[in-house]
Enzyme design. Structure first.
Site, PDB file in Angstrom:
ATOM      1  CG  ASP A  78      40.532  46.759  35.912  1.00 51.63           C
ATOM      2  OD1 ASP A  78      40.391  45.310  35.187  1.00 51.63           O
ATOM      3  OD2 ASP A  78      40.679  47.539  36.252  1.00 51.63           O
ATOM      4  CB  THR A 150      43.533  43.587  37.239  1.00 54.25           C
ATOM      5  OG1 THR A 150      42.422  43.187  36.739  1.00 54.25           O
ATOM      6  CG2 THR A 150      43.941  44.626  38.000  1.00 54.25           C
TER       7      THR A 150
END
Length: 343
Positions: A78, A150
């Site tokens: 990320d 995620t």
């Protein structure tokens, strides 16, 4: 060296003169509409961010941390993918406003090989309506979700993962890029990853929209074991099949590729970076995305990041009203849950 991304909002003009003129900025004609130039660059930037996501997974050091709790994770992928995207946009368009999911990021150590200076030439040929072609750089905001899904990324559900770059003009989502880092990854020896993009009024490139099957109702929603409002909504619309999948981008993609008729999510878990790119591309191919009240979300740079009234999206815009009419107001106007829409 690059400066910091302050908070979630980065005003890139504060970093002007950091980079010399790049190949992409010198080759891109200033006569091309600004919106097409930024979109063309974003396509190549999304490709590079996807490679970073794959490289970090292959290295095995995910660097997982909890942001607000166990259902809101952040990984090294990320952080690194956002650094790549923001630093690359900063290099090419110092006056552009960017809002990234991962908040404050120190860009001073971004590797040179992560800075993308190229652009997708095909994007410059998209039809651009008058209101879009006249847009100025100051009118645009870019919404970045560097790794949508995620939780799924950490759990090995790699086909749920996307990189999202959405462009808004004023308050409207008007263009988007979706990159799937792991598209076709189960096909050993085949190409991995794909990118597609769209412009409202200009169509979609890289994906052939497929209408959902007639005679059934397939609905996508959160992977979480939705109780209360979510379950009630699914029962009322009498879905024949419910697809509980991760990633807001992935859910909307199911509509684009004919695998679902609607995405129903009566919860405030999503953020603007989750929906800007998918909304723009879905609208460009004839679908519709709004909140659960049927109101269009706003995407100007100062807007609240949270999508407080859930998400209702349909593969066909003409089907959207049926869901609004069928789901009772008590469910559409009351969304107290806070599931993460990436789950």
């Amino acid at each position: 060296m690059l400066g910091k991304v302050c908070g979630s909002l980065t005003k890139l003009q504060f970093c002007r003169k950091i980079y010399p003129t790049t190949r992409s900025s010198s080759n891109l004609s200033m006569s091309e509409p600004v919106i097409l130039r930024v979109l063309a660059s974003s396509v190549k930037i999304a490709d590079r961010a996807g490679q970073i996501v794959r490289d970090i997974m292959a290295g095995g050091q995910l660097g997982i941390v909890e942001k607000t709790g166990k259902n809101d994770l952040q990984t090294e992928a990320d952080r690194s993918a956002q650094n790549c995207i923001v630093a690359s946009l900063q290099a090419q368009y110092p006056d552009l406003t960017v809002v990234g999911e991962e908040g404050e990021q120190d860009l001073s150590q971004v590797p040179a090989e992560w800075i993308v200076r190229d652009y997708e030439e095909k994007a410059l040929s998209l039809n651009c309506t008058d209101d879009l072609s006249s847009a100025k750089m100051s009118d645009l905001t870019v919404w970045v979700d560097p790794l949508d899904g995620t939780a799924e990324y950490t759990q090995g559900l790699l086909d749920h993962v996307t990189v999202l770059i959405g462009l808004s003009l004023g308050s409207r989502a008007v263009a988007g890029v979706i990159h799937q880092p792991y598209w076709n990854y189960k096909n050993k020896g085949g190409p991995i990853g794909r990118t597609f993009y769209g412009l409202v009024g200009g169509g979609v490139v890289g994906l052939n929209p497929i209408p959902p099957p007639e005679g059934s109702r397939i609905v996508a929603t959160t992977r979480s074991h939705g109780t209360g409002l979510i379950q009630q909504a699914l029962e009322i619309i009498q879905a024949d099949t419910v697809l509980r999948v991760g990633g807001a981008g992935h859910k909307v993609m199911l509509l684009m590729e004919g695998q679902a008729h609607a995405y129903v999510f009566p919860s405030p878990g999503c953020k603007k970076w989750d929906t800007c790119a998918p909304e723009a591309i879905l609208h460009a191919m004839g679908g519709k995305l709004t909140d659960m009240k049927g109101q269009t979300y706003q995407y100007h740079s100062q807007v609240e990041h949270r999508n407080s009234d859930g998400v209702l999206a349909t593969a066909k815009a003409s089907d959207h009203a049926w869901y609004l009419d069928t789901i009772p107001q008590v469910l559409r106007y009351h969304t107290p849950g806070d599931y993460q829409c990436g789950q």
